[in-house]
Write a protein that holds these residues in place. Structure first.
Motif, PDB file in Angstrom:
ATOM      1  N   CYS A   1      -9.529   7.478   1.390  1.00 60.79           N
ATOM      2  CA  CYS A   1      -9.641   7.309   2.727  1.00 60.79           C
ATOM      3  C   CYS A   1      -9.080   8.049   3.775  1.00 60.79           C
TER       4      CYS A   1
ATOM      5  N   ARG B   1      -7.885   3.972  -3.553  1.00 58.21           N
ATOM      6  CA  ARG B   1      -9.130   4.171  -2.119  1.00 58.21           C
ATOM      7  C   ARG B   1      -8.948   5.442  -1.536  1.00 58.21           C
TER       8      ARG B   1
ATOM      9  N   SER C   1      -8.107   3.099   6.576  1.00 58.38           N
ATOM     10  CA  SER C   1      -7.559   2.586   5.417  1.00 58.38           C
ATOM     11  C   SER C   1      -8.386   1.683   4.919  1.00 58.38           C
TER      12      SER C   1
ATOM     13  N   TYR D   1      -1.992  -1.074  -3.459  1.00 55.26           N
ATOM     14  CA  TYR D   1      -3.337  -0.027  -3.135  1.00 55.26           C
ATOM     15  C   TYR D   1      -2.815   1.304  -2.998  1.00 55.26           C
TER      16      TYR D   1
ATOM     17  N   LEU E   1      -3.606   4.706  -1.698  1.00 50.19           N
ATOM     18  CA  LEU E   1      -4.552   5.194  -0.665  1.00 50.19           C
ATOM     19  C   LEU E   1      -4.133   6.791  -0.404  1.00 50.19           C
TER      20      LEU E   1
ATOM     21  N   PHE F   1       0.704   4.740   1.258  1.00 49.46           N
ATOM     22  CA  PHE F   1      -0.028   5.341   2.024  1.00 49.46           C
ATOM     23  C   PHE F   1       0.150   7.081   1.773  1.00 49.46           C
TER      24      PHE F   1
ATOM     25  N   PHE G   1      -6.417   7.608   6.598  1.00 52.95           N
ATOM     26  CA  PHE G   1      -5.680   6.799   7.299  1.00 52.95           C
ATOM     27  C   PHE G   1      -4.980   7.075   8.765  1.00 52.95           C
TER      28      PHE G   1
ATOM     29  N   ALA H   1       0.889  -1.137  -0.007  1.00 51.53           N
ATOM     30  CA  ALA H   1       0.000   0.145   0.178  1.00 51.53           C
ATOM     31  C   ALA H   1       0.788   1.611  -0.079  1.00 51.53           C
TER      32      ALA H   1
ATOM     33  N   THR I   1      -2.154  -2.786   9.631  1.00 56.26           N
ATOM     34  CA  THR I   1      -2.020  -3.549   8.262  1.00 56.26           C
ATOM     35  C   THR I   1      -1.098  -4.303   7.866  1.00 56.26           C
TER      36      THR I   1
ATOM     37  N   GLU J   1      -2.250   2.680  12.429  1.00 58.57           N
ATOM     38  CA  GLU J   1      -2.931   2.235  11.269  1.00 58.57           C
ATOM     39  C   GLU J   1      -2.062   1.288  10.219  1.00 58.57           C
TER      40      GLU J   1
END
Length: 176
Positions: A75, A73, A83, A46, A48, A24, A77, A22, A115, A111
């Motif tokens: 979101c 996505r 997330s 992902y 994010l 982030f 976080f 991911a 994950t 977070e």
């Protein structure tokens, strides 16, 4: 002047085919195509971000490039389970030029920790100086040492640092 070059820096991430990763704070998707290629068709990326407009922009890029293994996505976080990823889902979490922008750093790192699988990688690239005029203001700059201390206080262990460009530092940590 050399800035972060995704195709070079991602080699420092030591990703494998089939990894679930991911980004982030994916922003405009600067790393997405390189991450997608690194994890291959069996992997998952992902992208994010908290800014809906950027998520939509990355989604359009993903679709136009036919990146089948990327999910975008929108979101928050910085919120618990914000997330919307599963616990222990990720092999790696990427944080590029984002940590200095996060207001609630403890919630953000909690977070990410949630994950990542045990032993999973947290890879941070952030600004090491403010001389370019492109990065954060001096009061927002988070040094490499401060990033390590913050991450270690949230269940991560520093494995190594790595070169990330003239104006950035790179850190490879893992979930203990």
């Amino acid at each position: 002047m050399r800035f972060v070059v995704p195709s070079i820096v991602v080699s420092q991430f030591h990703l494998r085919e089939g990894d679930v990763v991911a980004d982030f704070g994916a922003g405009s998707g600067f790393f997405i195509d390189v991450l997608s290629k690194s994890v291959g068709p069996e992997g998952r990326v992902y992208a994010l971000d908290i800014q809906k407009m950027l998520v939509e922009k990355v989604g359009a890029m993903v679709q136009s490039q036919g990146l089948q293994n990327v999910d975008t996505r929108w979101c928050d976080f910085e919120a618990a389970e914000g997330s919307r990823l599963q616990a222990d889902e990720l092999d790696a979490a990427i944080v590029v030029n984002t940590l200095y922008q996060v207001e609630n750093k403890p919630a953000f790192l909690t977070e990410i920790h949630r994950t990542l699988r045990t032993g999973g990688k947290l890879l941070i690239i952030d600004w090491s100086d403010i001389e370019t005029g492109m990065g954060p203001n001096a009061e927002h700059l988070i040094t490499s040492a401060a990033s390590v201390a913050l991450c270690e206080s949230h269940g991560f262990v520093l494995d190594r640092d790595f070169p990330a460009g003239e104006h950035h530092y790179g850190l490879a940590l893992r979930k203990a």
